[in-house]
Design a protein around this motif. Structure first.
Motif, PDB file in Angstrom:
ATOM      1  N   ASN A  90       0.826  -1.202   0.000  1.00 42.65           N
ATOM      2  CA  ASN A  90       0.000   0.000   0.000  1.00 42.65           C
ATOM      3  C   ASN A  90       0.864   1.257   0.000  1.00 42.65           C
ATOM      4  O   ASN A  90       0.603   2.199  -0.757  1.00 42.65           O
ATOM      5  N   ARG A  94       1.205   3.995  -3.008  1.00 46.08           N
ATOM      6  CA  ARG A  94       0.906   5.410  -2.720  1.00 46.08           C
ATOM      7  C   ARG A  94       2.015   6.323  -3.227  1.00 46.08           C
ATOM      8  O   ARG A  94       1.746   7.396  -3.793  1.00 46.08           O
ATOM      9  N   ARG A  97       2.211   5.856  -7.455  1.00 47.02           N
ATOM     10  CA  ARG A  97       0.981   5.792  -8.241  1.00 47.02           C
ATOM     11  C   ARG A  97       1.021   6.647  -9.499  1.00 47.02           C
ATOM     12  O   ARG A  97       0.233   6.435 -10.422  1.00 47.02           O
ATOM     13  N   ARG A 137      -7.195  -4.954  -5.004  1.00 46.86           N
ATOM     14  CA  ARG A 137      -7.974  -3.853  -4.441  1.00 46.86           C
ATOM     15  C   ARG A 137      -7.116  -2.603  -4.270  1.00 46.86           C
ATOM     16  O   ARG A 137      -7.562  -1.476  -4.549  1.00 46.86           O
ATOM     17  N   LEU A 138      -5.892  -2.796  -3.779  1.00 44.89           N
ATOM     18  CA  LEU A 138      -5.014  -1.649  -3.556  1.00 44.89           C
ATOM     19  C   LEU A 138      -4.679  -0.948  -4.866  1.00 44.89           C
ATOM     20  O   LEU A 138      -4.668   0.289  -4.932  1.00 44.89           O
ATOM     21  N   TYR A 140      -6.441  -0.899  -7.631  1.00 45.31           N
ATOM     22  CA  TYR A 140      -7.653  -0.205  -8.079  1.00 45.31           C
ATOM     23  C   TYR A 140      -7.830   1.108  -7.309  1.00 45.31           C
ATOM     24  O   TYR A 140      -8.175   2.140  -7.891  1.00 45.31           O
ATOM     25  N   HIS A 141      -7.587   1.057  -6.016  1.00 41.18           N
ATOM     26  CA  HIS A 141      -7.741   2.247  -5.162  1.00 41.18           C
ATOM     27  C   HIS A 141      -6.798   3.360  -5.603  1.00 41.18           C
ATOM     28  O   HIS A 141      -7.234   4.517  -5.792  1.00 41.18           O
ATOM     29  N   TRP A 142      -5.516   3.032  -5.805  1.00 41.95           N
ATOM     30  CA  TRP A 142      -4.541   4.080  -6.077  1.00 41.95           C
ATOM     31  C   TRP A 142      -4.552   4.541  -7.535  1.00 41.95           C
ATOM     32  O   TRP A 142      -4.168   5.685  -7.822  1.00 41.95           O
ATOM     33  N   ASN A 144      -7.186   5.218  -9.075  1.00 43.55           N
ATOM     34  CA  ASN A 144      -8.236   6.225  -9.088  1.00 43.55           C
ATOM     35  C   ASN A 144      -7.918   7.407  -8.181  1.00 43.55           C
ATOM     36  O   ASN A 144      -8.802   8.226  -7.890  1.00 43.55           O
ATOM     37  N   ARG A 145      -6.691   7.493  -7.736  1.00 45.39           N
ATOM     38  CA  ARG A 145      -6.241   8.622  -6.924  1.00 45.39           C
ATOM     39  C   ARG A 145      -4.940   9.181  -7.478  1.00 45.39           C
ATOM     40  O   ARG A 145      -3.986   9.426  -6.765  1.00 45.39           O
TER      41      ARG A 145
END
Length: 247
Positions: A90, A94, A97, A137-138, A140-142, A144-145
């Protein structure tokens, strides 16, 4: 150097006898047993109750049943190590990304492959699958950020990690030994595309075989197989050496 050790026993009296004489033997070499970390663990027979477990080299060891119904010592990724691995992933995502998507996934695959190489052992398919699912999941999360509005919906993201720049899956690695042929909800497949966390069956995807296991880990695997495959194993003496008198 090695400071941890495991001894397996079928009878409790044998284990207790070793516990009595081992400190004397170690004392001849200026060593003793750590009083807080050396213990005798009753494994049980895998048929019920709550048998003892212990963590060693990143694995949680516990008694279970083989496909033939025999009691056998099994291993899975320890919860502590799994959480630590995901936390590192993660943080890495971060900080990275904003790399190009293809480069980001390529570097991520290297990290995931290293995890599979070490933890990909028999009976550990569930935890390996959990690791893949959480990494997906991680990512996909990052993705979109990265600034601006989210641009990766499920359909587009699915094509990305399954077709355009595949995210390496446990089944891509030939040396992994799975207790079952199917891990649900983890990899690409027709049924899996119904939702990001939806269930689906593993599909065979041909990729280049990646074999990077160190000789030390192969030797550890052989040692496990030779010394802890006894179906009559009942107790484990988990010990830790220390220099005599050290804290």
């Amino acid at each position: 150097y090695a400071d941890d050790f495991l001894l397996g026993f079928t009878r409790k009296e044998d284990a207790e006898r070793v516990m009595q004489v081992l400190p004397k033997r170690l004392g001849k070499y200026g060593l003793d047993l750590h009083p807080d970390k050396t213990r005798l663990i009753e494994l049980g027979d895998g048929k019920g109750g709550k048998p003892g477990t212990f963590d060693f080299l990143g694995f949680t060891h516990y008694m279970g049943k083989s496909q033939k119904g025999r009691a056998i010592l099994k291993r899975k990724t320890s919860s502590k190590k799994l959480r630590a691995s995901l936390k590192r992933m993660n943080e890495w995502l971060r900080h990275n990304r904003n790399k190009r998507v293809g480069e980001l996934i390529e570097l991520m695959n290297q990290k995931m492959r290293g995890h599979y190489e070490y933890y990909g052992v028999t009976f550990n398919s569930k935890q390996i699958g959990n690791y893949y699912l959480q990494c997906k999941r991680l990512l996909y999360h990052w993705l979109n950020r990265r600034g601006g509005k989210p641009v990766w919906n499920w359909e587009k993201y699915s094509k990305l990690i399954c077709e355009w720049k595949p995210l390496v899956t446990p089944k891509n690695l030939s040396q992994l030994s799975f207790s079952k042929a199917v891990i649900r909800g983890t990899v690409c497949g027709k049924a899996a595309r119904t939702g990001l966390w939806g269930s689906g069956e593993v599909t065979n995807r041909s990729t280049r075989k990646h074999q990077v296991r160190s000789s030390e880990f192969r030797n550890m695997q052989i040692s496990y197989k030779n010394n802890f495959s006894n179906h009559n194993l009942k107790l484990i003496l988990y010990g830790k050496f220390r220099i005599y008198g050290a804290q």
